[in-house]
Design a protein around this motif. Structure first.
Motif, short mmCIF file in Angstrom:
data_model
loop_
_atom_site.label_atom_id
_atom_site.label_comp_id
_atom_site.label_asym_id
_atom_site.label_seq_id
_atom_site.Cartn_x
_atom_site.Cartn_y
_atom_site.Cartn_z
N SER A 182 15.36 -20.71 -32.83
CA SER A 182 14.60 -20.43 -34.04
C SER A 182 13.35 -21.31 -34.12
O SER A 182 12.24 -20.83 -34.37
N LEU A 183 13.53 -22.61 -33.91
CA LEU A 183 12.42 -23.55 -34.05
C LEU A 183 11.40 -23.44 -32.92
O LEU A 183 10.20 -23.66 -33.14
N LEU A 184 11.85 -23.10 -31.73
CA LEU A 184 10.97 -23.08 -30.56
C LEU A 184 10.32 -21.73 -30.32
O LEU A 184 9.31 -21.66 -29.60
N ALA A 185 10.87 -20.65 -30.89
CA ALA A 185 10.33 -19.34 -30.56
C ALA A 185 10.46 -18.31 -31.67
O ALA A 185 9.48 -17.72 -32.12
N ASN A 186 11.68 -18.06 -32.12
CA ASN A 186 11.94 -16.88 -32.95
C ASN A 186 11.23 -16.91 -34.30
O ASN A 186 10.76 -15.87 -34.78
N ASN A 187 11.16 -18.08 -34.93
CA ASN A 187 10.52 -18.15 -36.24
C ASN A 187 9.01 -17.86 -36.15
O ASN A 187 8.45 -17.15 -37.00
N SER A 188 8.37 -18.39 -35.13
CA SER A 188 6.93 -18.12 -34.94
C SER A 188 6.69 -16.64 -34.67
O SER A 188 5.76 -16.04 -35.22
N ALA A 189 7.54 -16.05 -33.84
CA ALA A 189 7.39 -14.63 -33.53
C ALA A 189 7.55 -13.78 -34.78
O ALA A 189 6.77 -12.86 -35.04
N ARG A 190 8.54 -14.11 -35.59
CA ARG A 190 8.78 -13.33 -36.80
C ARG A 190 7.69 -13.51 -37.83
O ARG A 190 7.19 -12.54 -38.43
N CYS A 191 7.29 -14.75 -38.08
CA CYS A 191 6.30 -15.03 -39.11
C CYS A 191 4.95 -14.37 -38.82
O CYS A 191 4.24 -13.96 -39.74
N TYR A 192 4.61 -14.25 -37.54
CA TYR A 192 3.31 -13.68 -37.17
C TYR A 192 3.42 -12.24 -36.64
O TYR A 192 2.40 -11.69 -36.21
N GLY A 193 4.62 -11.68 -36.66
CA GLY A 193 4.77 -10.30 -36.23
C GLY A 193 4.55 -10.09 -34.75
O GLY A 193 4.02 -9.06 -34.32
N LEU A 194 4.97 -11.06 -33.96
CA LEU A 194 4.78 -11.01 -32.51
C LEU A 194 6.03 -10.47 -31.85
O LEU A 194 7.11 -11.03 -31.99
N GLU A 195 5.89 -9.38 -31.11
CA GLU A 195 7.03 -8.80 -30.39
C GLU A 195 7.14 -9.44 -29.02
O GLU A 195 6.21 -9.43 -28.24
N ILE A 196 8.33 -10.03 -28.76
CA ILE A 196 8.55 -10.72 -27.48
C ILE A 196 9.78 -10.16 -26.79
O ILE A 196 10.61 -9.52 -27.40
#
Length: 289
Positions: A275-289
């Motif tokens: 969550s802290l290293l990847a998933n939260n940033s992806a979700r908050c900015y709408g980035l599909e990874i």
């Protein structure tokens, strides 16, 4: 371990302006020339076991008069999945038109007007509310760079959040990290009080990065303390770790920074680390990874 870097900058010096990076212009950092070099995706080296799954590029002064030029350049050159936070002058003459133009780019997820010492005057300016209302109507978040210890600035931000129920805010650089020998007990107390006030709004998230902005020789134990306290205040889902590359190079290489981040997160569970290293940033900015 996947990494989504929620806050970094590229310098395309041959194409952009970057007024702030030139030695004759502020900020007058003695070590500014160490970072005033071209950098792009190829500069982001990670070790085996870590994969840069995507990133969020935050405006870097490419052309603040025509901020869409930076976005166009990024979209033409990016290879990895990314989102961008574009520059905006909240109090400018053409602000609403600029927001409309920027919202037309697929990578643009948010806007930033660096507030810092002018936070109160900008956040209370009559044009700011209209600009942020328009940006929120396009689904764009607002990256807020200010000192959370500034009571008047935080109060002004909270008033905007109350008036604009569709606005999402992402606090940059831990709201001025509590690092360095000049930090007092009173500073720490005020940071806690105001961070808790901001956390009451579910539309506020925090990026933890930019430690070098306030203390070039920061220590990991201090950073770990800020991370633990911020997670305690905001919860696991609204906190993101990021680099602030290339300014982070003043203290650590890109690879070393993320290795140390993961090491620092030893007490956290695997899901919490993700969550802290990847998933939260992806979700908050709408980035599909």
């Amino acid at each position: 371990m996947n990494i989504v870097d929620g806050h970094l900058h590229f310098f395309a010096l041959e194409a952009g302006d970057y007024h702030w990076l030139k030695p004759q212009n502020p900020p007058y950092w003695k070590d500014k020339q160490a970072i005033a070099v071209p950098c792009d995706e190829r500069s982001l080296t990670l070790s085996c076991g870590h994969t840069l799954a995507g990133y969020v590029h935050v405006e870097a002064g490419f052309d603040n008069e025509r901020p869409w030029r930076e976005i166009r350049y990024l979209e033409q050159h990016a290879q990895l999945p990314f989102k961008s936070v574009a520059s905006i002058d909240l109090c400018g003459e053409g602000t609403l038109s600029h927001i409309q133009t920027l919202a037309g780019f697929s990578s643009v997820a948010g806007l930033r007007h660096i507030l810092d010492e002018q936070a109160v005057s900008i956040l209370t300016h009559p044009k700011t509310k209209h600009a942020l209302k328009r940006s929120s109507e396009y689904g764009l978040s607002f990256d807020v760079q200010l000192d959370v210890g500034d009571d008047k600035a935080v109060s002004a931000l909270l008033r905007l959040l109350e008036a604009l129920p569709a606005l999402s805010v992402i606090i940059n650089h831990a709201g001025s990290a509590l690092l360095g020998s000049a930090v007092t007990t009173a500073d720490v107390k005020q940071w806690h009080i105001n961070m808790k006030a901001l956390a009451q709004c579910s539309r506020v998230a925090v990026k933890l990065s930019g430690w070098e902005m306030h203390c070039r020789n920061w220590h990991w134990r201090s950073v770990q303390s800020v991370v633990v306290e911020t997670v305690a205040i905001f919860g696991m889902s609204r906190v993101m770790l990021a680099s602030n590359f290339p300014l982070s190079n003043w203290r650590h290489s890109y690879q070393e920074l993320w290795l140390q981040y993961e090491k620092m997160l030893g007490p956290f569970t695997l899901d919490e680390k993700r969550s802290l290293l990847a998933n939260n940033s992806a979700r908050c900015y709408g980035l599909e990874i």
